[in-house]
Design a protein around this motif. Structure first.
Motif, PDB file in Angstrom:
ATOM      1  N   TYR A 167       0.834  -1.215   0.000  1.00 43.05           N
ATOM      2  CA  TYR A 167       0.000   0.000   0.000  1.00 43.05           C
ATOM      3  C   TYR A 167       0.866   1.263   0.000  1.00 43.05           C
ATOM      4  CZ  TYR A 167      -3.929   2.999   1.397  1.00 43.05           C
ATOM      5  OH  TYR A 167      -4.896   3.970   1.450  1.00 43.05           O
ATOM      6  N   VAL A 168       1.905   1.235   0.824  1.00 42.25           N
ATOM      7  CA  VAL A 168       2.779   2.414   0.910  1.00 42.25           C
ATOM      8  C   VAL A 168       3.598   2.557  -0.378  1.00 42.25           C
ATOM      9  CG1 VAL A 168       4.753   3.414   2.148  1.00 42.25           C
ATOM     10  CG2 VAL A 168       2.860   2.396   3.433  1.00 42.25           C
ATOM     11  N   LEU A 169       4.116   1.435  -0.872  1.00 39.81           N
ATOM     12  CA  LEU A 169       4.891   1.510  -2.124  1.00 39.81           C
ATOM     13  C   LEU A 169       4.014   2.055  -3.249  1.00 39.81           C
ATOM     14  CD1 LEU A 169       6.936  -1.843  -2.083  1.00 39.81           C
ATOM     15  CD2 LEU A 169       7.792   0.480  -1.700  1.00 39.81           C
ATOM     16  N   ASP A 170       2.778   1.610  -3.253  1.00 38.25           N
ATOM     17  CA  ASP A 170       1.847   2.085  -4.282  1.00 38.25           C
ATOM     18  C   ASP A 170       1.663   3.611  -4.182  1.00 38.25           C
ATOM     19  OD1 ASP A 170      -0.698   1.333  -6.137  1.00 38.25           O
ATOM     20  OD2 ASP A 170      -1.226   2.891  -4.715  1.00 38.25           O
ATOM     21  N   ALA A 171       1.492   4.077  -2.956  1.00 41.78           N
ATOM     22  CA  ALA A 171       1.285   5.530  -2.762  1.00 41.78           C
ATOM     23  C   ALA A 171       2.511   6.311  -3.238  1.00 41.78           C
ATOM     24  CB  ALA A 171       1.003   5.833  -1.296  1.00 41.78           C
ATOM     25  N   LEU A 172       3.704   5.773  -2.946  1.00 39.52           N
ATOM     26  CA  LEU A 172       4.921   6.493  -3.324  1.00 39.52           C
ATOM     27  C   LEU A 172       5.193   6.375  -4.830  1.00 39.52           C
ATOM     28  CD1 LEU A 172       7.131   5.529  -0.239  1.00 39.52           C
ATOM     29  CD2 LEU A 172       5.964   7.698  -0.660  1.00 39.52           C
ATOM     30  N   TRP A 173       4.858   5.236  -5.376  1.00 40.01           N
ATOM     31  CA  TRP A 173       5.037   5.043  -6.823  1.00 40.01           C
ATOM     32  C   TRP A 173       4.124   6.001  -7.599  1.00 40.01           C
ATOM     33  CZ3 TRP A 173       8.578   2.691  -9.704  1.00 40.01           C
ATOM     34  CH2 TRP A 173       8.293   2.460 -11.048  1.00 40.01           C
ATOM     35  N   ASN A 174       2.905   6.170  -7.058  1.00 37.37           N
ATOM     36  CA  ASN A 174       1.932   7.066  -7.705  1.00 37.37           C
ATOM     37  C   ASN A 174       1.877   8.417  -6.996  1.00 37.37           C
ATOM     38  OD1 ASN A 174       0.598   5.161  -9.703  1.00 37.37           O
ATOM     39  ND2 ASN A 174       0.463   4.011  -7.802  1.00 37.37           N
ATOM     40  N   GLU A 175       3.018   8.869  -6.581  1.00 40.87           N
ATOM     41  CA  GLU A 175       3.115  10.078  -5.759  1.00 40.87           C
ATOM     42  C   GLU A 175       2.384  11.273  -6.377  1.00 40.87           C
ATOM     43  OE1 GLU A 175       7.188  10.821  -4.859  1.00 40.87           O
ATOM     44  OE2 GLU A 175       6.733  12.516  -3.551  1.00 40.87           O
ATOM     45  N   GLU A 176       2.473  11.371  -7.670  1.00 38.03           N
ATOM     46  CA  GLU A 176       1.889  12.499  -8.379  1.00 38.03           C
ATOM     47  C   GLU A 176       0.374  12.589  -8.159  1.00 38.03           C
ATOM     48  OE1 GLU A 176       3.586  12.302 -12.305  1.00 38.03           O
ATOM     49  OE2 GLU A 176       2.237  13.899 -12.961  1.00 38.03           O
ATOM     50  N   ALA A 177      -0.231  11.402  -7.982  1.00 32.10           N
ATOM     51  CA  ALA A 177      -1.695  11.356  -7.845  1.00 32.10           C
ATOM     52  C   ALA A 177      -2.162  12.092  -6.591  1.00 32.10           C
ATOM     53  CB  ALA A 177      -2.172   9.911  -7.812  1.00 32.10           C
ATOM     54  N   ILE A 178      -1.282  12.207  -5.626  1.00 28.48           N
ATOM     55  CA  ILE A 178      -1.658  12.861  -4.372  1.00 28.48           C
ATOM     56  C   ILE A 178      -1.980  14.349  -4.607  1.00 28.48           C
ATOM     57  CG2 ILE A 178       0.527  13.759  -3.438  1.00 28.48           C
ATOM     58  CD1 ILE A 178      -1.331  11.283  -1.527  1.00 28.48           C
ATOM     59  N   LEU A 179      -1.439  14.864  -5.697  1.00 29.17           N
ATOM     60  CA  LEU A 179      -1.607  16.304  -5.966  1.00 29.17           C
ATOM     61  C   LEU A 179      -3.039  16.675  -6.315  1.00 29.17           C
ATOM     62  CD1 LEU A 179       1.664  16.918  -7.974  1.00 29.17           C
ATOM     63  CD2 LEU A 179       1.167  17.514  -5.613  1.00 29.17           C
ATOM     64  N   THR A 180      -3.859  15.671  -6.639  1.00 29.02           N
ATOM     65  CA  THR A 180      -5.254  15.993  -6.956  1.00 29.02           C
ATOM     66  C   THR A 180      -6.197  15.588  -5.823  1.00 29.02           C
ATOM     67  OG1 THR A 180      -5.482  13.882  -8.092  1.00 29.02           O
ATOM     68  CG2 THR A 180      -4.943  15.784  -9.465  1.00 29.02           C
ATOM     69  N   THR A 181      -5.638  15.140  -4.695  1.00 33.37           N
ATOM     70  CA  THR A 181      -6.521  14.746  -3.591  1.00 33.37           C
ATOM     71  C   THR A 181      -7.074  15.983  -2.886  1.00 33.37           C
ATOM     72  OG1 THR A 181      -4.727  14.608  -2.014  1.00 33.37           O
ATOM     73  CG2 THR A 181      -5.301  12.558  -3.136  1.00 33.37           C
ATOM     74  N   MET A 182      -8.161  15.750  -2.201  1.00 35.08           N
ATOM     75  CA  MET A 182      -8.843  16.789  -1.444  1.00 35.08           C
ATOM     76  C   MET A 182      -7.885  17.498  -0.468  1.00 35.08           C
ATOM     77  SD  MET A 182     -12.070  15.859   0.913  1.00 35.08           S
ATOM     78  CE  MET A 182     -12.885  14.713  -0.147  1.00 35.08           C
ATOM     79  N   ASP A 183      -7.015  16.692   0.145  1.00 37.51           N
ATOM     80  CA  ASP A 183      -6.117  17.252   1.163  1.00 37.51           C
ATOM     81  C   ASP A 183      -5.178  18.295   0.569  1.00 37.51           C
ATOM     82  OD1 ASP A 183      -6.512  14.767   3.204  1.00 37.51           O
ATOM     83  OD2 ASP A 183      -6.335  14.130   1.133  1.00 37.51           O
ATOM     84  N   ILE A 184      -4.677  18.008  -0.620  1.00 35.49           N
ATOM     85  CA  ILE A 184      -3.723  18.934  -1.220  1.00 35.49           C
ATOM     86  C   ILE A 184      -4.455  20.111  -1.866  1.00 35.49           C
ATOM     87  CG2 ILE A 184      -1.921  19.194  -3.007  1.00 35.49           C
ATOM     88  CD1 ILE A 184      -0.918  17.481  -0.705  1.00 35.49           C
ATOM     89  N   VAL A 185      -5.554  19.827  -2.538  1.00 34.13           N
ATOM     90  CA  VAL A 185      -6.230  20.872  -3.314  1.00 34.13           C
ATOM     91  C   VAL A 185      -7.128  21.752  -2.452  1.00 34.13           C
ATOM     92  CG1 VAL A 185      -7.854  21.261  -5.218  1.00 34.13           C
ATOM     93  CG2 VAL A 185      -6.218  19.403  -5.355  1.00 34.13           C
ATOM     94  N   HIS A 186      -7.761  21.154  -1.498  1.00 31.36           N
ATOM     95  CA  HIS A 186      -8.839  21.852  -0.802  1.00 31.36           C
ATOM     96  C   HIS A 186      -8.498  22.220   0.641  1.00 31.36           C
ATOM     97  CE1 HIS A 186     -12.930  21.916   1.127  1.00 31.36           C
ATOM     98  NE2 HIS A 186     -13.104  22.725   0.115  1.00 31.36           N
ATOM     99  N   ASP A 187      -7.940  21.252   1.381  1.00 29.53           N
ATOM    100  CA  ASP A 187      -7.713  21.478   2.807  1.00 29.53           C
ATOM    101  C   ASP A 187      -6.438  22.258   3.062  1.00 29.53           C
ATOM    102  OD1 ASP A 187      -9.974  20.003   3.261  1.00 29.53           O
ATOM    103  OD2 ASP A 187      -8.900  18.148   3.715  1.00 29.53           O
ATOM    104  N   GLY A 188      -6.506  23.085   4.079  1.00 29.36           N
ATOM    105  CA  GLY A 188      -5.298  23.776   4.510  1.00 29.36           C
ATOM    106  C   GLY A 188      -4.397  22.782   5.236  1.00 29.36           C
ATOM    107  N   PHE A 189      -3.218  23.253   5.607  1.00 24.88           N
ATOM    108  CA  PHE A 189      -2.357  22.367   6.395  1.00 24.88           C
ATOM    109  C   PHE A 189      -2.400  22.858   7.829  1.00 24.88           C
ATOM    110  CE2 PHE A 189       2.137  20.428   6.966  1.00 24.88           C
ATOM    111  CZ  PHE A 189       1.566  19.253   7.431  1.00 24.88           C
ATOM    112  N   GLY A 190      -3.016  22.055   8.661  1.00 28.91           N
ATOM    113  CA  GLY A 190      -3.133  22.421  10.066  1.00 28.91           C
ATOM    114  C   GLY A 190      -2.952  21.199  10.933  1.00 28.91           C
ATOM    115  N   TYR A 191      -3.484  21.299  12.137  1.00 30.65           N
ATOM    116  CA  TYR A 191      -3.314  20.221  13.112  1.00 30.65           C
ATOM    117  C   TYR A 191      -3.850  18.888  12.591  1.00 30.65           C
ATOM    118  CZ  TYR A 191      -3.956  17.717  17.539  1.00 30.65           C
ATOM    119  OH  TYR A 191      -3.933  16.785  18.543  1.00 30.65           O
ATOM    120  N   MET A 192      -5.018  18.916  11.949  1.00 33.47           N
ATOM    121  CA  MET A 192      -5.627  17.653  11.528  1.00 33.47           C
ATOM    122  C   MET A 192      -4.672  16.839  10.654  1.00 33.47           C
ATOM    123  SD  MET A 192      -9.126  16.921   9.447  1.00 33.47           S
ATOM    124  CE  MET A 192      -8.524  17.323   7.826  1.00 33.47           C
TER     125      MET A 192
END
Ligand SMILES: NC(=O)C1=CN([C@@H]2O[C@H](COP(=O)(O)OP(=O)(O)OC[C@H]3O[C@@H](n4cnc5c(N)ncnc54)[C@H](OP(=O)(O)O)[C@@H]3O)[C@@H](O)[C@H]2O)C=CC1
Ligand SMILES: CC(C)CCC[C@@H](C)[C@H]1CC=C2C3=C(CC[C@@]21C)[C@@]1(C)CC[C@H](O)C[C@@H]1CC3
Length: 623
Positions: free
Chosen positions: A438-463
């Motif tokens: 699962y982790v290797l998959d996430a790192l292999w497809n690292e670029e895909a994280i750039l379109t997730t809600m966390d990166i696009v929408h959410d700020g970076f805070g405590y959560m």
């Protein structure tokens, strides 16, 4: 019921969703139940508008583009990159004072182009054709209207000299509904420029305004979660370390404060973070663009996570070879968790403080409530960076995710030590292997994280800081931690069933994510070109066949199946190892609801149509 203001057949001015521009439209119908008018634009495009978005034509001073926009040559020479919104001052070259006096406002011209049929077979659309028709159809079909003499609500619409939209609060309303229907004679053409234009304009206006809709239980929910989440982590870990981690022994008494602190462990965690930063900053790996920001700018991200985990693996291998005992992590697990917690709090404080100086356009759409606790929790700044180090992107993928694998490895060694066995148990091997994949998959497809809600929408805070640095490594590794002291003799046949289950979950998860990523990058990629789609008012389409026609979040389904497969190796004696699958289901159900809300706002009735066609959210036939 209030009587309607406009009659069928009236020629009025209709606001274009996502902008403050009004175009000439004809009222085609009125729906008393939704109170929406169906209006038709000059080019045949039909939209559903609210009464507030329609004005009488007399209020406007209409100015036709005349030969300027109609001349193809002029058009070509004026056009910049296809699809970029063209911002022009109608008063260019004038005295600014006079400009103000005459109240002629800058106009953000959204180029409009026809959209495809509501449901099209993607394979029928020619990409080249799409691009070439793009500019041809855009400007000639509308009467551009200067909102100049029309003063109503115009304070909200100011395009500054720096080409920034200051505020368009009106379109931030959740109840904005619109529906683009195809221009009949051109329904095989798709406009990419339009997709970008409307989306950019919408994003701009959303980002600027104060967060109205609070998520996660609002201010009170955020306040409670700040304190409750760490308590949950420690309760889980303490319970897991007990001989009898039964639900009847819950909650255990929390350990003495002194047992949570170890300065050496704190130093190790600090070094781990620095080491990950170092690996991330190495000039190795592809540099990719993120999605466009409010300013239109795209941030650059270095994708070298896969290399980073390989380097870590080699270093851990070498360390084991030279006799370093990694069971130290297991033996000091609570101290590691509390050190990571301290770092996450320090990071969150830093993020909150620096967000006070962040410019408005750097703030997250949903972390700008003005409430200290809420903004601290959800995150105020969207993409906090220290030089080229993007803190959110870095934390989401590196220290916690790679740390999780390392912790699992330490648990496998600890199991061998505690249980006095030569090899880790089958259960431990499966848990380690599944989560490593699962982790290797996430790192292999690292670029895909750039379109997730966390990166696009959410700020970076405590959560997210807490989630990335504490929750992921210490809660996600609970099964492995559990197995150290609670062995489960897994039979091979049952092991095989679990492997099949995990494999199925992974295939669903990967195929769904890949299909969407490929489609979002290029809808005409041969891998997705055969899939059916629904066009939306933003110009972006939604997949309605393939994985995304099965349920509305097939990737979540796959993820939940995998989560179950990670818990099953622990047997059925206790519920504790099932905490992950239970929590994760709740997380994804909540996330799905958040995403659905965003998508409904974004796509309006096209989203409703998608929901009609694909009835279930995550689990077919059930939910
Ligand atoms: N292990 C963990 O703790 C967690 C794992 N995850 C996993 O991370 C991955 C990313 O998840 P997440 O960021 O939540 O969201 P998704 O990857 O599911 O993305 C949701 C977005 O996809 C687009 N979309 C929705 N429906 C369609 C459709 N029919 N056709 C095309 N595009 C569509 C929309 O964005 P738009 O239209 O704007 O492109 C929507 O906002 C998932 O696999 C999830 O399981 C997530 C959270 C936690
Ligand atoms: C502390 C809270 C209760 C919840 C915090 C949530 C975070 C742990 C998750 C939010 C989104 C995440 C994603 C991933 C890990 C968990 C968090 C950070 C992934 C990186 C996991 C691997 C997938 O391939 C991609 C995920 C993206 C979202």
């Amino acid at each position: 019921m209030p009587s309607r203001k406009y009659d069928i057949g009236d020629t009025v001015m209709g606001r274009w969703p996502g902008s403050s521009l009004y175009y000439e439209v004809k009222v085609k119908a009125f729906n008393p139940s939704t109170q929406l008018y169906t209006v038709k634009y000059v080019d045949g495009t039909e939209l559903e508008l609210k009464e507030a978005d329609i004005k009488r034509s007399q209020l406007f001073k209409s100015k036709r583009e005349g030969s300027r926009s109609k001349s193809p040559s002029r058009r070509r020479s004026r056009s910049r990159s296809p699809g970029r919104p063209v911002r022009r001052s109608t008063s260019r070259g004038r005295d600014p004072k006079k400009e103000k006096e005459s109240k002629i406002y800058d106009v953000l011209e959204v180029k409009l182009s026809p959209l495809p049929k509501s449901v099209i077979n993607n394979a029928n659309v020619q990409y080249e054709k799409k691009i070439s028709t793009n500019n041809e159809v855009s400007s000639e079909v509308f009467h551009k209207v200067e909102v100049g003499q029309y003063e109503e609500k115009q304070k909200a619409v100011t395009i500054t000299a720096q080409n920034k939209v200051e505020a368009l609060p009106e379109i931030d309303r959740a109840d904005v509904r619109y529906n683009l229907r195809p221009r009949k004679e051109d329904n095989d053409k798709v406009s990419e420029s339009f997709e970008r234009n409307v989306e950019e304009v919408t994003m701009k206006s959303v980002r600027k305004s104060k967060t109205a809709e609070l998520e996660f239980g609002g201010r009170i929910g955020a306040f409670i979660m700040i304190f409750v989440l760490p308590v949950i982590v420690f309760l889980l870990l303490v319970t897991c370390a007990k001989k009898d981690p039964s639900i009847y022994n819950f909650p255990p008494s929390l350990p003495a404060f002194s047992t949570l602190w170890d300065s050496q462990v704190f130093g190790i965690v600090g070094l781990w973070l620095l080491f990950q930063v170092f690996l991330h900053l190495l000039p190795v790996g592809k540099v990719v663009d993120g999605l466009p920001l409010e300013s239109g700018k795209k941030l650059k991200y270095r994708t070298n996570g896969f290399y980073a985990i390989l380097v870590c693996a080699v270093m851990v291998g070498a360390a084991v070879f030279y006799g370093i005992d990694f069971t130290y992590v297991h033996d000091h697990f609570l101290q590691f968790a509390s050190s990571a917690f301290i770092f996450s709090v320090l990071l969150s404080l830093y993020l909150y403080i620096r967000s006070r100086w962040a410019s408005k356009d750097e703030l997250a759409p949903n972390g700008n409530s003005g409430n200290l606790f809420y903004d601290f929790f959800i995150g105020h700044e969207l993409n906090p960076r220290v030089k080229s180090l993007d803190l959110k992107y870095f934390c989401e993928l590196r220290p916690g995710l790679i740390g999780w694998v390392l912790i699992n490895f330490s648990m496998a060694l600890a199991e061998m030590k505690e249980q006095n066995i030569e090899y880790p148990s089958l259960a431990m091997i499966l848990v380690n292997a599944f989560q490593l994949i699962y982790v290797l998959d996430a790192l292999w497809n690292e670029e895909a994280i750039l379109t997730t809600m966390d990166i696009v929408h959410d700020g970076f805070g405590y959560m997210l800081a807490f989630g990335d640095l504490v929750w992921v490594p210490f809660v996600y590794s609970l099964q492995a931690y559990y197995l150290v002291n609670h062995p489960n003799q897994l039979s091979w046949p049952f092991g095989a069933v679990i492997i099949i289950l995990n494999g199925t979950g992974y295939l669903v998860f990967r195929k769904a994510n890949s299909q969407k990523n490929v489609f979002r990058r290029n809808p005409h990629d041969p891998r997705v070109a055969h899939l059916k789609t629904i066009s939306t008012a933003t110009g972006k389409s939604l997949l309605v066949s393939g994985m995304w026609g099965f349920v509305r979040h097939p990737n979540y389904l796959g993820d939940i199946i995998m989560a179950l497969a990670w818990s099953l190796p622990c047997g059925f004696s206790h519920i504790l190892p099932y905490f992950y699958v239970l929590y994760f289901t709740c997380l994804l159900v909540h996330r799905e609801a958040r995403d659905e809300h965003q998508c409904r706002k974004k796509y309006g009735s096209a989203w409703d149509e998608y929901c009609r066609q694909v009835r279930y959210r995550i689990i077919p036939g059930i939910y």
